[in-house]
Design a protein around this motif. Sequence first.
Motif, short mmCIF file in Angstrom:
data_model
loop_
_atom_site.label_atom_id
_atom_site.label_comp_id
_atom_site.label_asym_id
_atom_site.label_seq_id
_atom_site.Cartn_x
_atom_site.Cartn_y
_atom_site.Cartn_z
N LEU A 280 -6.82 42.40 36.56
CA LEU A 280 -7.43 41.62 36.00
C LEU A 280 -6.58 40.34 36.50
CD1 LEU A 280 -8.96 41.74 33.05
CD2 LEU A 280 -9.90 41.96 34.78
N ALA A 281 -4.83 40.53 36.71
CA ALA A 281 -3.76 39.55 36.85
C ALA A 281 -4.21 38.85 38.60
CB ALA A 281 -2.98 39.57 36.09
N VAL A 282 -4.31 40.27 38.80
CA VAL A 282 -3.95 40.31 40.26
C VAL A 282 -5.40 39.60 41.04
CG1 VAL A 282 -4.12 41.38 42.49
CG2 VAL A 282 -2.07 41.93 40.89
N LEU A 283 -6.78 39.55 40.35
CA LEU A 283 -7.90 39.45 41.02
C LEU A 283 -7.91 37.87 40.35
CD1 LEU A 283 -10.48 42.00 39.53
CD2 LEU A 283 -9.88 41.87 41.79
N ILE A 284 -7.47 37.12 39.49
CA ILE A 284 -6.94 35.81 39.04
C ILE A 284 -6.56 35.14 39.97
CG2 ILE A 284 -6.83 34.08 37.75
CD1 ILE A 284 -7.57 36.06 35.40
N TYR A 285 -5.32 35.61 40.28
CA TYR A 285 -4.90 35.10 41.26
C TYR A 285 -4.67 35.03 42.89
CZ TYR A 285 -0.33 34.78 44.47
OH TYR A 285 0.58 34.23 45.25
N LYS A 286 -5.35 35.96 43.39
CA LYS A 286 -6.80 35.99 44.31
C LYS A 286 -7.84 35.43 44.66
CE LYS A 286 -4.36 40.39 46.41
NZ LYS A 286 -3.77 39.36 47.24
N SER A 287 -8.42 34.43 43.39
CA SER A 287 -9.61 34.84 43.03
C SER A 287 -9.12 32.62 44.14
CB SER A 287 -10.00 34.41 41.84
OG SER A 287 -9.18 33.44 41.41
N GLU A 288 -9.72 32.33 44.87
CA GLU A 288 -9.67 30.79 45.46
C GLU A 288 -9.49 29.72 44.75
OE1 GLU A 288 -13.47 28.34 48.45
OE2 GLU A 288 -13.88 29.56 46.77
N GLY A 289 -8.83 28.98 44.74
CA GLY A 289 -7.72 27.89 44.48
C GLY A 289 -6.46 28.26 43.18
N ALA A 290 -7.06 29.59 42.40
CA ALA A 290 -6.23 30.54 41.37
C ALA A 290 -4.74 29.86 41.56
CB ALA A 290 -7.06 31.20 41.14
N TYR A 291 -4.10 31.25 42.68
CA TYR A 291 -3.10 30.53 43.26
C TYR A 291 -2.05 29.54 43.47
CZ TYR A 291 1.10 30.41 46.59
OH TYR A 291 2.45 30.32 47.41
N LYS A 292 -3.34 27.99 43.93
CA LYS A 292 -2.20 27.18 44.69
C LYS A 292 -2.67 25.89 43.04
CE LYS A 292 -4.10 25.78 48.91
NZ LYS A 292 -5.15 25.92 49.98
N THR A 293 -3.94 26.46 41.68
CA THR A 293 -2.87 26.19 40.44
C THR A 293 -2.04 26.21 39.90
OG1 THR A 293 -5.46 25.58 40.64
CG2 THR A 293 -4.91 25.37 38.76
N PHE A 294 -1.95 27.51 39.59
CA PHE A 294 -0.28 28.10 39.36
C PHE A 294 0.40 27.63 39.98
CE2 PHE A 294 1.85 31.71 38.03
CZ PHE A 294 2.19 31.35 37.06
N MET A 295 0.74 27.91 41.05
CA MET A 295 2.05 26.96 41.55
C MET A 295 2.49 25.93 41.29
SD MET A 295 3.22 30.76 42.16
CE MET A 295 5.09 29.20 42.40
N LEU A 296 1.10 24.70 40.97
CA LEU A 296 2.07 23.52 41.04
C LEU A 296 3.00 23.32 39.66
CD1 LEU A 296 -1.79 21.87 41.29
CD2 LEU A 296 0.40 22.00 42.76
#
Length: 385
Positions: A369-385
């Motif tokens: 689930l974490a990988v799915l969320i990470y790869k979902s649109e926009g989630a990676y950028k939000t998490f890395m801010l």
Amino acid sequence: MIVPVNLAQEIVDRMKEIINQDINYIDPNCIIIASTDRKRIGDFHGGAQVVLKKKGMVAITDENQFIGTRKGINLPVYFDDNIVGIIGITGKEEEVSKYGKIIQSMTEILIKEAFIKEQSKIERESKKQFIEEVLFRINDEDKETIRIRSELLNVKLDIPRVTLVARVQQVKKRKMIDTAVNNYHIYNFINRYIDYDQQNLLVQSGLNYIMILNMNTTNDLIGLVKKIYENLKHEYNLSICFGIGSESRDDAGIRQSFEEAKKSLMVSLLYKKRFYVSIFDLDLELVVNDLSEKAKYNYLFKVFKYLDEEQLSSYIEVLSTYFRNNGSIMKTADELFLHKNTLQYKLNKIKTVTGYDPRNTRDLVVLYLAVLIYKSEGAYKTFML
């Protein structure tokens, strides 16, 4: 029609390659706008005036016969029964007259081809703007504008349609295709397979190619997708992934189908061995995509809070490959070009830093689930801010 200078110059240069004579293109104002003899560009051509009056060929036998002329022949160039210019061939009449009709006809053909190409480009851009408005506009206040534009462009919104979103990548971990030239060729390649119906629409938006297909004439959607996939790989050594939405019958339905296709594409990109995923194939992925951005962030923070950006990117690749191969150590190691002991070390490291063991069924679901969320649109950028 006004013939652009660059097109006129291209025509005279190409014609010279064929007959090896200097050639001029003169506009209806009797100005030489293109010539293989660059010094003559911008000069007035008195012989062109006579051609316009006569509406036929005029031979120049004396260089002083008209202002700005040299020996040769000059012929009118027609487009839609109107003279759009004059083509002149420099040389002795008896030597160049045999080329006259050929050069005249070829010039008219090239101008017509350029016009058709330009009209096609304009139509393509108009449809692109219309489709983007349908897909990305936020409110429904301009439904009447959408209806009128759809009629003007002959785009029927009330027929059964399915939206697909595709993304192209090079094979064997090369960089993603994003140059203008390649995009143009890929667009035309895909369009070849769907232009059997004018109601089939194709636009490029960023890295994605959006297809909105008429299901009245698309009898085998999956067969069509497979054909594009196989032939693109064969001809260009490129891999393409598709996300497929549900069927729609109006502009709101098209937007919904588009959103579904985007979600499906993200899963297809995650499972690279599945080059197409339909919205009806999704289960957990639907749950992930419906989570709020805050919920996604909180979940990623819970699982990956101790990883920096470089570690996270590395472990995401390992986990994605591991899931794709259903937990097979051998297959995952082969795909990542790792020794199986090195892979085991990385999996142990993931367990150590996250607290979740990819080889434990319950923990595997958490990481999946974490990988799915990470790869979902926009989630990676939000998490890395």
